[in-house]
Design a protein around this motif. Structure first.
Motif, PDB file in Angstrom:
ATOM      1  N   PRO A   7       0.823  -1.211   0.000  1.00 35.96           N
ATOM      2  CA  PRO A   7       0.000   0.000   0.000  1.00 35.96           C
ATOM      3  C   PRO A   7       0.854   1.258   0.000  1.00 35.96           C
ATOM      4  N   ALA A   8       0.436   2.221  -0.768  1.00 37.83           N
ATOM      5  CA  ALA A   8       1.160   3.484  -0.823  1.00 37.83           C
ATOM      6  C   ALA A   8       1.068   4.198   0.507  1.00 37.83           C
ATOM      7  N   GLU A   9       2.088   5.019   0.769  1.00 35.00           N
ATOM      8  CA  GLU A   9       2.116   5.745   2.037  1.00 35.00           C
ATOM      9  C   GLU A   9       0.921   6.685   2.150  1.00 35.00           C
ATOM     10  N   SER A  10       0.487   7.201   0.999  1.00 31.97           N
ATOM     11  CA  SER A  10      -0.665   8.104   1.024  1.00 31.97           C
ATOM     12  C   SER A  10      -1.945   7.377   1.432  1.00 31.97           C
ATOM     13  N   ASP A  11      -2.035   6.072   1.064  1.00 30.86           N
ATOM     14  CA  ASP A  11      -3.203   5.288   1.454  1.00 30.86           C
ATOM     15  C   ASP A  11      -3.246   5.065   2.948  1.00 30.86           C
ATOM     16  N   LYS A  12      -2.069   4.900   3.546  1.00 33.85           N
ATOM     17  CA  LYS A  12      -2.013   4.675   4.988  1.00 33.85           C
ATOM     18  C   LYS A  12      -2.418   5.918   5.762  1.00 33.85           C
ATOM     19  N   LEU A  13      -2.172   7.070   5.158  1.00 37.59           N
ATOM     20  CA  LEU A  13      -2.390   8.323   5.877  1.00 37.59           C
ATOM     21  C   LEU A  13      -3.658   9.036   5.423  1.00 37.59           C
ATOM     22  N   LYS A  14      -4.571   8.294   4.821  1.00 36.86           N
ATOM     23  CA  LYS A  14      -5.810   8.920   4.372  1.00 36.86           C
ATOM     24  C   LYS A  14      -6.570   9.520   5.546  1.00 36.86           C
ATOM     25  N   LEU A  15      -7.054  10.722   5.328  1.00 36.96           N
ATOM     26  CA  LEU A  15      -7.792  11.408   6.387  1.00 36.96           C
ATOM     27  C   LEU A  15      -9.266  11.056   6.312  1.00 36.96           C
ATOM     28  N   ASP A  16      -9.862  10.969   7.471  1.00 41.22           N
ATOM     29  CA  ASP A  16     -11.295  10.753   7.543  1.00 41.22           C
ATOM     30  C   ASP A  16     -11.966  12.125   7.574  1.00 41.22           C
ATOM     31  N   TRP A  17     -12.447  12.565   6.409  1.00 42.79           N
ATOM     32  CA  TRP A  17     -12.994  13.922   6.298  1.00 42.79           C
ATOM     33  C   TRP A  17     -14.298  14.070   7.063  1.00 42.79           C
ATOM     34  N   THR A  18     -14.954  12.973   7.385  1.00 43.72           N
ATOM     35  CA  THR A  18     -16.201  13.086   8.148  1.00 43.72           C
ATOM     36  C   THR A  18     -15.959  13.626   9.546  1.00 43.72           C
ATOM     37  N   GLN A  19     -14.709  13.531  10.027  1.00 40.16           N
ATOM     38  CA  GLN A  19     -14.402  14.043  11.365  1.00 40.16           C
ATOM     39  C   GLN A  19     -14.513  15.560  11.434  1.00 40.16           C
ATOM     40  N   TRP A  20     -14.467  16.222  10.290  1.00 36.40           N
ATOM     41  CA  TRP A  20     -14.565  17.683  10.288  1.00 36.40           C
ATOM     42  C   TRP A  20     -15.994  18.147  10.556  1.00 36.40           C
ATOM     43  N   ILE A  21     -16.957  17.354  10.095  1.00 29.54           N
ATOM     44  CA  ILE A  21     -18.356  17.783  10.251  1.00 29.54           C
ATOM     45  C   ILE A  21     -19.122  16.935  11.269  1.00 29.54           C
ATOM     46  N   TRP A  22     -18.639  15.757  11.559  1.00 32.49           N
ATOM     47  CA  TRP A  22     -19.319  14.864  12.509  1.00 32.49           C
ATOM     48  C   TRP A  22     -18.253  14.106  13.303  1.00 32.49           C
ATOM     49  N   PRO A  23     -17.534  14.807  14.193  1.00 34.15           N
ATOM     50  CA  PRO A  23     -16.373  14.201  14.863  1.00 34.15           C
ATOM     51  C   PRO A  23     -16.765  13.159  15.914  1.00 34.15           C
ATOM     52  N   GLY A  24     -15.761  12.371  16.281  1.00 34.47           N
ATOM     53  CA  GLY A  24     -15.971  11.390  17.342  1.00 34.47           C
ATOM     54  C   GLY A  24     -15.583   9.987  16.899  1.00 34.47           C
ATOM     55  N   PRO A  25     -15.562   9.044  17.820  1.00 32.29           N
ATOM     56  CA  PRO A  25     -15.182   7.656  17.481  1.00 32.29           C
ATOM     57  C   PRO A  25     -16.253   6.984  16.637  1.00 32.29           C
ATOM     58  N   LYS A  26     -15.823   6.175  15.676  1.00 32.43           N
ATOM     59  CA  LYS A  26     -16.766   5.483  14.809  1.00 32.43           C
ATOM     60  C   LYS A  26     -17.330   4.224  15.455  1.00 32.43           C
ATOM     61  N   ARG A  29     -22.741   9.760  17.785  1.00 37.88           N
ATOM     62  CA  ARG A  29     -24.042  10.399  17.612  1.00 37.88           C
ATOM     63  C   ARG A  29     -24.413  11.222  18.839  1.00 37.88           C
ATOM     64  N   ARG A  30     -24.252  10.645  20.019  1.00 37.46           N
ATOM     65  CA  ARG A  30     -24.582  11.367  21.250  1.00 37.46           C
ATOM     66  C   ARG A  30     -23.719  12.613  21.416  1.00 37.46           C
ATOM     67  N   LEU A  31     -22.430  12.462  21.102  1.00 33.95           N
ATOM     68  CA  LEU A  31     -21.513  13.588  21.241  1.00 33.95           C
ATOM     69  C   LEU A  31     -21.963  14.760  20.370  1.00 33.95           C
ATOM     70  N   ASN A  32     -22.255  14.500  19.116  1.00 32.92           N
ATOM     71  CA  ASN A  32     -22.591  15.585  18.195  1.00 32.92           C
ATOM     72  C   ASN A  32     -23.979  16.168  18.463  1.00 32.92           C
ATOM     73  N   LEU A  33     -24.934  15.330  18.819  1.00 32.79           N
ATOM     74  CA  LEU A  33     -26.249  15.861  19.154  1.00 32.79           C
ATOM     75  C   LEU A  33     -26.183  16.736  20.404  1.00 32.79           C
ATOM     76  N   SER A  34     -25.396  16.304  21.383  1.00 34.62           N
ATOM     77  CA  SER A  34     -25.231  17.113  22.592  1.00 34.62           C
ATOM     78  C   SER A  34     -24.556  18.438  22.270  1.00 34.62           C
ATOM     79  N   SER A  35     -23.550  18.394  21.395  1.00 30.86           N
ATOM     80  CA  SER A  35     -22.841  19.624  21.030  1.00 30.86           C
ATOM     81  C   SER A  35     -23.748  20.581  20.267  1.00 30.86           C
ATOM     82  N   LEU A  36     -24.541  20.049  19.332  1.00 32.88           N
ATOM     83  CA  LEU A  36     -25.452  20.909  18.564  1.00 32.88           C
ATOM     84  C   LEU A  36     -26.513  21.531  19.473  1.00 32.88           C
ATOM     85  N   ALA A  37     -27.065  20.721  20.375  1.00 33.11           N
ATOM     86  CA  ALA A  37     -28.076  21.262  21.296  1.00 33.11           C
ATOM     87  C   ALA A  37     -27.477  22.333  22.194  1.00 33.11           C
TER      88      ALA A  37
END
Length: 375
Positions: free
Chosen positions: A8-27, A99-107
């Motif tokens: 695997p390319a080094e760039s594949d290993k370091l792919k960013l999870d862009w969803t963390q920018w708008i919906w952060p937290g553990p998956k 989900r709980r983290l983001n709903l609590s933050s939005l509220a």
């Protein structure tokens, strides 16, 4: 043709999870079973003390910029927001989900905006000179507390999620270790017993000895009973005694009159309720035969006794022989050492296995405490 697995390319290993920018937290979302298994750590009370003490410090620092008539509002607001932030934190502690983290933050963000608008347009009965500064101070307190709370929730959920995941890995590793230990200990069915028995049965078949049929039946029953030991965490006393009976029947066929044996189960003993590590009772009987009866020219007898002690809330299992007895300075072999370890894993300090030399012979005594003593 030579093939190679693509690296695997080094760039594949370091792919960013862009969803963390708008919906952060553990998956990862832990199931109810996983939470019950690894998420039982209580909420640290020291966090409450730390938060409330800092609120009082902040109020004291900002007391000079707050009007005296507004100080009690600032105190109530600060303590109320802190209590609410801690309540949300405890909820996230019990179920650290994205989900709980983001709903609590939005509220919370919505509440913060509403409070800021309220402070901007509500007069609070203040004079025109102090009104703007005090409102600004209250607004800063709200923004500071809420922002700090939301950041704290984010790190709390991440740390809590990692804590539970780490605990689950630890428990899985412990379970695997115990499973391998049980398999290793259960695999200690003595090879010489198997081969000697098969050799004896073959000889009796060749010579048409009548002992061949009965011994083969007992040996088959023994193997059928011992095979589950490789997969089971424990066997009840009924199953253990069946294994011991089959073993003693085979050994009596081989040793003839040199071996006499008896199994007695006392009144009040429910064999199906008492659990033992697989093969533990068999190990005690094998030791009695191998170290007591077989070395003795005259042979001997073995007595297996199971007695209930309701007053002490325990059961007593004894394996007694009148054979050659313990040698001077004898120490536990591999079988007895493993038996003690597996017994401790199953019962902890509630079970004790002791060996006592007799004249002649030896006594192995197993005491298991599982119930509260009765008066």
């Amino acid at each position: 043709m030579r093939c190679s697995t693509p690296v695997p390319a080094e760039s594949d290993k370091l792919k960013l999870d862009w969803t963390q920018w708008i919906w952060p937290g553990p998956k990862r979302v832990f199931s109810a079973i996983e939470m019950a298994r690894a998420g039982q750590q209580p909420w640290p009370k020291s966090i409450d003390y730390y938060v409330y003490s800092n609120v009082f410090v902040l109020l004291a620092i900002n007391s000079n910029v707050l009007a005296r008539g507004l100080m009690h509002w600032a105190a109530l607001l600060g303590l109320g927001l802190s209590w609410l932030a801690l309540w949300v934190a405890k909820t996230l502690w019990r179920e650290p989900t994205r989900r709980r983290l983001n709903l609590s933050s939005l509220a919370t963000a919505a509440v913060m905006i509403g409070a800021a608008l309220l402070l901007k347009f509500h007069p609070f009965g203040l004079g025109p000179d102090l009104e703007r500064d005090d409102r600004k101070a209250l607004t800063l307190i709200i923004v500071a507390v809420v922002t700090l709370a939301m950041i704290s929730w984010f790190f709390l959920v991440l740390i809590r999620s990692q804590q539970i995941a780490g605990r689950l890995r630890e428990l899985d590793e412990q379970a695997l270790h115990l499973k391998l230990a049980r398999r290793l200990a259960s695999a200690q069915i003595q090879p010489h017993f198997l081969f000697n028995t098969l050799a004896s049965v073959q000889h009796w078949v060749d010579t048409q000895d009548p002992r061949a049929a009965s011994t083969l039946r007992s040996f088959t029953s023994y193997l059928r009973a011992t095979l589950p030991m490789f997969e089971r965490e424990s066997l009840n006393l009924t199953e253990e005694l069946q294994i011991v009976r089959s073993y003693l029947e085979v050994m009596q066929a081989r040793l003839g009159t040199r071996l006499q044996w008896q199994i007695e189960v006392g009144a009040g003993v429910d064999e199906s309720l008492w659990l033992l590590p697989p093969g533990l009772l068999l190990t005690l009987v094998e030791n009695a035969v191998g170290h007591g009866i077989e070395p003795s020219l005259r042979g001997g007898s073995i007595m297996v006794m199971v007695t209930a002690r309701p007053a002490e809330g325990q059961v007593l299992i004894e394996v007694r022989d009148d054979g050659a007895g313990l040698a001077a300075g004898a120490q536990d072999g591999v079988g007895l050492t493993n038996s003690r370890e597996r017994l401790q894993l199953l019962y902890g300090e509630r079970a004790h296995l002791t060996l006592t030399p007799l004249s002649p012979g030896c006594l192995a005594r197993l005491q298991i405490q599982t119930l509260e003593p009765t008066a």
